[in-house]
Enzyme design. Structure first.
Site, mmCIF file in Angstrom:
data_model
loop_
_atom_site.group_PDB
_atom_site.id
_atom_site.type_symbol
_atom_site.label_atom_id
_atom_site.label_comp_id
_atom_site.label_asym_id
_atom_site.label_seq_id
_atom_site.Cartn_x
_atom_site.Cartn_y
_atom_site.Cartn_z
ATOM 1 N N LEU A 33 -10.840 -2.581 2.683
ATOM 2 C CA LEU A 33 -10.200 -1.591 3.552
ATOM 3 C C LEU A 33 -8.792 -2.027 3.953
ATOM 4 O O LEU A 33 -8.447 -3.210 3.851
ATOM 5 C CB LEU A 33 -11.039 -1.422 4.822
ATOM 6 C CG LEU A 33 -12.446 -0.834 4.656
ATOM 7 C CD1 LEU A 33 -13.227 -0.964 5.970
ATOM 8 C CD2 LEU A 33 -12.365 0.631 4.221
ATOM 9 N N GLY A 35 -6.195 -3.431 6.222
ATOM 10 C CA GLY A 35 -6.344 -4.381 7.329
ATOM 11 C C GLY A 35 -7.458 -5.395 7.108
ATOM 12 O O GLY A 35 -7.696 -6.256 7.960
ATOM 13 N N GLY A 37 -7.461 -7.783 5.019
ATOM 14 C CA GLY A 37 -6.886 -9.117 4.795
ATOM 15 C C GLY A 37 -6.456 -9.362 3.358
ATOM 16 O O GLY A 37 -6.102 -10.481 2.995
ATOM 17 N N LYS A 38 -6.449 -8.316 2.548
ATOM 18 C CA LYS A 38 -6.102 -8.471 1.120
ATOM 19 C C LYS A 38 -4.736 -9.139 0.934
ATOM 20 O O LYS A 38 -4.612 -10.137 0.230
ATOM 21 C CB LYS A 38 -6.080 -7.092 0.411
ATOM 22 C CG LYS A 38 -7.368 -6.324 0.472
ATOM 23 C CD LYS A 38 -7.270 -5.007 -0.268
ATOM 24 C CE LYS A 38 -6.244 -4.028 0.287
ATOM 25 N NZ LYS A 38 -6.511 -3.546 1.649
ATOM 26 N N SER A 39 -3.698 -8.570 1.554
ATOM 27 C CA SER A 39 -2.331 -9.089 1.367
ATOM 28 C C SER A 39 -2.209 -10.514 1.887
ATOM 29 O O SER A 39 -1.598 -11.368 1.229
ATOM 30 C CB SER A 39 -1.308 -8.229 2.103
ATOM 31 O OG SER A 39 -1.366 -6.919 1.645
ATOM 32 N N SER A 106 -7.967 0.174 -3.602
ATOM 33 C CA SER A 106 -8.746 0.547 -4.795
ATOM 34 C C SER A 106 -10.155 0.973 -4.391
ATOM 35 O O SER A 106 -11.122 0.271 -4.713
ATOM 36 C CB SER A 106 -8.756 -0.588 -5.825
ATOM 37 O OG SER A 106 -9.016 -1.853 -5.257
HETATM 38 N N1 LIG Z 1 -4.166 7.614 3.812
HETATM 39 C C1 LIG Z 1 -4.068 6.304 3.601
HETATM 40 N N2 LIG Z 1 -5.176 5.599 3.258
HETATM 41 C C2 LIG Z 1 -5.077 4.280 3.036
HETATM 42 N N3 LIG Z 1 -3.926 3.558 3.121
HETATM 43 C C3 LIG Z 1 -2.790 4.231 3.468
HETATM 44 C C4 LIG Z 1 -2.827 5.618 3.715
HETATM 45 N N4 LIG Z 1 -1.563 6.016 4.020
HETATM 46 C C5 LIG Z 1 -0.780 4.932 3.950
HETATM 47 N N5 LIG Z 1 -1.518 3.846 3.618
HETATM 48 C C6 LIG Z 1 -0.913 2.505 3.363
HETATM 49 O O1 LIG Z 1 -0.951 2.342 1.941
HETATM 50 C C7 LIG Z 1 -1.605 1.136 1.594
HETATM 51 C C8 LIG Z 1 -2.695 1.380 0.547
HETATM 52 O O2 LIG Z 1 -2.132 1.601 -0.696
HETATM 53 P P1 LIG Z 1 -2.995 1.330 -1.993
HETATM 54 O O3 LIG Z 1 -2.100 1.608 -3.139
HETATM 55 O O4 LIG Z 1 -3.611 -0.011 -1.899
HETATM 56 O O5 LIG Z 1 -4.136 2.447 -1.870
HETATM 57 S S1 LIG Z 1 -5.171 2.954 -2.972
HETATM 58 O O6 LIG Z 1 -5.681 1.770 -3.676
HETATM 59 O O7 LIG Z 1 -4.473 3.849 -3.896
HETATM 60 O O8 LIG Z 1 -6.231 3.652 -2.228
HETATM 61 C C9 LIG Z 1 -2.261 0.596 2.838
HETATM 62 O O9 LIG Z 1 -1.956 -0.776 2.785
HETATM 63 P P2 LIG Z 1 -2.998 -1.908 3.185
HETATM 64 O O10 LIG Z 1 -3.117 -1.789 4.662
HETATM 65 O O11 LIG Z 1 -2.301 -3.168 2.752
HETATM 66 O O12 LIG Z 1 -4.296 -1.720 2.464
HETATM 67 C C10 LIG Z 1 -1.614 1.336 3.984
HETATM 68 O O13 LIG Z 1 -0.613 0.531 4.557
HETATM 69 N N1 LIG Z 2 -9.780 -14.193 8.034
HETATM 70 C C1 LIG Z 2 -8.726 -13.399 7.876
HETATM 71 N N2 LIG Z 2 -8.352 -13.042 6.633
HETATM 72 C C2 LIG Z 2 -7.290 -12.222 6.440
HETATM 73 N N3 LIG Z 2 -6.548 -11.699 7.439
HETATM 74 C C3 LIG Z 2 -6.872 -12.012 8.690
HETATM 75 C C4 LIG Z 2 -7.980 -12.864 8.957
HETATM 76 N N4 LIG Z 2 -8.095 -12.976 10.277
HETATM 77 C C5 LIG Z 2 -7.101 -12.235 10.811
HETATM 78 N N5 LIG Z 2 -6.351 -11.662 9.879
HETATM 79 C C6 LIG Z 2 -5.203 -10.773 10.135
HETATM 80 O O1 LIG Z 2 -5.576 -9.459 9.737
HETATM 81 C C7 LIG Z 2 -4.460 -8.744 9.210
HETATM 82 C C8 LIG Z 2 -4.774 -8.297 7.803
HETATM 83 O O2 LIG Z 2 -3.691 -7.556 7.296
HETATM 84 P P1 LIG Z 2 -3.356 -7.467 5.752
HETATM 85 O O3 LIG Z 2 -3.452 -8.809 5.115
HETATM 86 O O4 LIG Z 2 -2.070 -6.712 5.632
HETATM 87 O O5 LIG Z 2 -4.594 -6.593 5.210
HETATM 88 P P2 LIG Z 2 -4.631 -5.563 3.996
HETATM 89 O O6 LIG Z 2 -3.656 -6.046 2.959
HETATM 90 O O7 LIG Z 2 -6.052 -5.614 3.534
HETATM 91 O O8 LIG Z 2 -4.252 -4.239 4.587
HETATM 92 C C9 LIG Z 2 -3.274 -9.691 9.258
HETATM 93 O O9 LIG Z 2 -2.551 -9.427 10.430
HETATM 94 C C10 LIG Z 2 -3.939 -11.068 9.323
HETATM 95 O O10 LIG Z 2 -3.151 -12.027 9.975
#
Ligand SMILES: Nc1ncnc2c1ncn2[C@@H]1O[C@H](COP(=O)(O)OS(=O)(=O)O)[C@@H](OP(=O)(O)O)[C@H]1O
Ligand SMILES: Nc1ncnc2c1ncn2[C@@H]1O[C@H](COP(=O)(O)OP(=O)(O)O)[C@@H](O)[C@H]1O
Length: 198
Positions: A33, A35, A37-39, A106
């Site tokens: 999902l 948030g 922690g992927k990035s 994904s």
């Molecule tokens: N509607 C909606 N749903 C999910 N995410 C959203 C949306 N709108 C913008 N974002 C931002 O776009 C990031 C996800 O892009 P992705 O290319 O990984 O999405 S996907 O795999 O095509 O579903 C995602 O980044 P991450 O938080 O790093 O996952 C969000 O920051």
């Molecule tokens: N165990 C953990 N693994 C990854 N991220 C964590 C963890 N604990 C806290 N975090 C925090 O959660 C957030 C995850 O954000 P991000 O890595 O951008 O997630 P995603 O790429 O899945 O959207 C960051 O602010 C990170 O510092």
């Protein structure tokens, strides 16, 4: 469609490039999902692999959506196309001998499997960053969950759009009381045990 187009077999191929880099080219595909922690984990992983002398490339959702997939939104159809393009890029990068790390939500199983099938056997590791929705929502690093709950983003993953969890990922990073650093270490350990980093 690739009609009337013939594939060129080059003399310097993946095996030659892999040998020169002394590594197994592959895709390490993080899914989870927003948030979850992927990035964060992918960045730490890449630094650790780089320190081990590996040649890597990190493909990250937000960055790719600025360029290659800048024309795509978040409908199911656009997400499918997003992952299709990224998968093709992964295949090229694996062919170039690289260890590719991806950090995309994904959300659909079939699309992740599309990439798995595109590369050779053993060149794809699905890594499930399994952080519950409640935790992701509490973290809300970009304030997107707040917007989604307010109705400003209608197709947000986990709220207005599905996430299909992996059934048999190569690595399962389950949310426990561990830091991103510890999660990255555990991921490397698992990849080593699976013989992917020899
Ligand atoms: N509607 C909606 N749903 C999910 N995410 C959203 C949306 N709108 C913008 N974002 C931002 O776009 C990031 C996800 O892009 P992705 O290319 O990984 O999405 S996907 O795999 O095509 O579903 C995602 O980044 P991450 O938080 O790093 O996952 C969000 O920051
Ligand atoms: N165990 C953990 N693994 C990854 N991220 C964590 C963890 N604990 C806290 N975090 C925090 O959660 C957030 C995850 O954000 P991000 O890595 O951008 O997630 P995603 O790429 O899945 O959207 C960051 O602010 C990170 O510092």
């Amino acid at each position: 469609m690739a009609e009337n187009i013939v594939w060129h077999q080059h003399k310097v191929d993946k095996a030659v490039r892999a040998q020169a880099k002394d590594q197994k080219p592959q895709v390490i595909w993080l899914t989870g999902l927003s948030g979850s922690g992927k990035s964060t984990i992918a960045n730490i992983l890449e630094q650790k692999l780089e320190a081990m002398g590996k040649h890597t490339y990190l493909l990250d959702g937000d960055n790719i959506r600025h360029g290659l997939c800048g024309d795509l939104g978040f409908s199911d159809k656009d997400r499918v196309e997003n992952i299709r393009r990224i998968s093709e890029v992964c295949k090229l990068m694996v062919d170039a001998g690289l260890i590719v790390i991806t950090a995309f939500i994904s959300p659909f199983r079939d699309d992740r499997n599309f990439c798995r099938k595109l590369v050779d056997d053993g060149e794809f590791a699905e890594v499930f960053v399994d952080t519950p929705l409640e935790v992701c929502e509490q973290r809300d690093p970009k304030g997107l969950y707040k917007k989604a709950r307010a109705g400003d983003i209608k197709d947000f993953t986990g709220i207005g759009s599905d996430y299909e969890a992996p059934k048999a990922p190569e690595v399962h990073l389950k949310h426990e009381q561990e830091t991103a650093e510890q999660a990255a270490d555990r991921l490397i350990e698992a990849l080593q045990q699976q013989g992917r980093l020899t």
